[in-house]
Design a protein around this motif. Structure first.
Motif, PDB file in Angstrom:
ATOM      1  N   LEU A  67       0.838  -1.201   0.000  1.00 48.12           N
ATOM      2  CA  LEU A  67       0.000   0.000   0.000  1.00 48.12           C
ATOM      3  C   LEU A  67       0.872   1.250   0.000  1.00 48.12           C
ATOM      4  N   ARG A  89       5.501   3.536  -7.018  1.00 40.77           N
ATOM      5  CA  ARG A  89       4.496   2.495  -7.192  1.00 40.77           C
ATOM      6  C   ARG A  89       4.963   1.394  -8.137  1.00 40.77           C
ATOM      7  N   ASN A 114      -1.956  -6.121  -3.816  1.00 45.39           N
ATOM      8  CA  ASN A 114      -1.317  -4.889  -4.268  1.00 45.39           C
ATOM      9  C   ASN A 114      -2.331  -3.755  -4.380  1.00 45.39           C
ATOM     10  N   GLY A 115      -1.978  -2.615  -3.821  1.00 45.88           N
ATOM     11  CA  GLY A 115      -2.831  -1.447  -3.926  1.00 45.88           C
ATOM     12  C   GLY A 115      -2.984  -0.983  -5.360  1.00 45.88           C
ATOM     13  N   SER A 116      -4.106  -0.385  -5.660  1.00 43.75           N
ATOM     14  CA  SER A 116      -4.366   0.272  -6.933  1.00 43.75           C
ATOM     15  C   SER A 116      -5.404   1.340  -6.621  1.00 43.75           C
ATOM     16  N   THR A 163      -8.876   1.228  -4.821  1.00 41.68           N
ATOM     17  CA  THR A 163      -9.520   1.970  -3.740  1.00 41.68           C
ATOM     18  C   THR A 163     -10.048   3.321  -4.206  1.00 41.68           C
ATOM     19  N   GLU A 204     -12.771  -0.160   4.251  1.00 42.39           N
ATOM     20  CA  GLU A 204     -11.547  -0.373   3.484  1.00 42.39           C
ATOM     21  C   GLU A 204     -10.699  -1.470   4.130  1.00 42.39           C
ATOM     22  N   LEU A 208      -9.939  -5.268   2.633  1.00 46.62           N
ATOM     23  CA  LEU A 208      -8.583  -5.783   2.425  1.00 46.62           C
ATOM     24  C   LEU A 208      -8.407  -7.127   3.130  1.00 46.62           C
TER      25      LEU A 208
END
Length: 297
Positions: A67, A89, A114-116, A163, A204, A208
């Motif tokens: 994140l 990133r 993995n964050g996006s 997110t 959130e 996750l």
């Protein structure tokens, strides 16, 4: 998930910090990725801009959560800052994926989360979109595509958490909105007709963890409320909950003058729905904007 060892990159940020606290409270071991010399076995050295991670520190972890990254809304988008956003990133994600893939199978993490971001979809106007939609055009959609592609080489179950705008007092867009509205200076941005796809910080973190826990889930998931609202509606809710007037409005030309290219994201409309998340059985605690705002107070 039974008690697990979970590596978290970005554990000092708004979302990563909340996730790390939630995991630790339930007895999981959180291993933090840090950019300095580690001070104990629960820290792993990495340098996302340079694409470095101490792979041995990830051995034996059950999951890796990424994140990390410079804040998209923290500064004006100069070319230098856009490169910093991209480097942190894309290079950081590629380094983590390579490190995971290079570990022996018996000590390799089982999942890479993995964050996006919903910036993947770009401008959607009033048209609702979900995970089946194609990426938009511009800096953020292109960044999100690169960001997600960089994670694909991990060789384990890989999930992309796209997110939306996180409703929280401690940071992000709402971290800036709360003080303004408390001071009685809040108001709509532009004409206020643009959709903002939000998610409560509580939801959130829960989403996750849901994605980590369910082994059959992979690919993109939109982490947004099923009820996106316009900026005008958000302005009214903020005023009502905080009991402050919200009579001011910031015209679009002023926002463009102050924010530059980033103004397009503030004025743009993203009506994003969490179709796959709902289909997977996840249920929101705060699906409506007023509940999300009240939960953040």
């Amino acid at each position: 998930m039974e008690r697990a060892r979970i590596a978290v990159a970005g554990a000092s940020g708004l979302i990563g910090g909340a996730l790390a606290r939630s995991l630790a409270a339930d007895g999981h071991t959180v291993v933090r990725l840090v950019r300095r010399a580690p001070e104990g076995p629960d820290e792993v050295r990495w340098d996302p801009e340079r694409g470095f991670v101490d792979a041995e520190g990830l051995a034996g972890c059950d999951a890796v959560v990424n994140l990390a990254g410079a804040g998209v809304g923290d500064r004006r988008w100069t070319e230098a800052y856009k490169e910093r956003i991209r480097a942190g990133r894309v290079r950081g994600t590629a380094a983590l994926a390579e490190a995971i893939a290079g570990l022996p199978g018996d000590v390799r993490p089982r999942v890479f989360l993995n964050g996006s971001a919903i910036g993947y979809y770009g401008e959607t106007g009033h048209r609702p979109v979900d995970e089946s939609a194609r990426p938009g055009t511009g800096f953020l959609p292109e960044l999100c595509v690169e960001w997600e592609q960089a994670a694909l080489g991990a060789g384990v179950r890989t999930v992309f958490a796209r997110t939306g705008l996180v409703v929280a007092r401690g940071g992000g867009a709402w971290g800036r909105l709360f003080p303004v509205f408390r001071a009685g200076l809040g108001g709509r941005l532009g004409d206020g007709a643009q959709y903002w796809s939000f998610i409560a910080l509580h939801d959130e973190v829960a989403a996750l963890r849901h994605l980590l826990d369910h082994e059959g889930l992979s690919g993109p998931f939109n982490l947004t409320s099923p009820h996106p609202v316009t900026n005008r509606e958000i302005t009214a809710v903020m005023a009502r909950v905080l009991r402050r007037p919200a009579v001011f409005a910031v015209p679009a030309p002023v926002l463009r003058a102050v924010l530059g290219e980033m103004a397009g994201e503030v004025l743009g409309s993203a009506r994003v729905l969490p179709t796959r998340l709902l289909e997977s059985g996840f249920r929101f605690a705060f699906p409506r904007i007023e509940g999300a705002v009240r939960a953040a107070l």
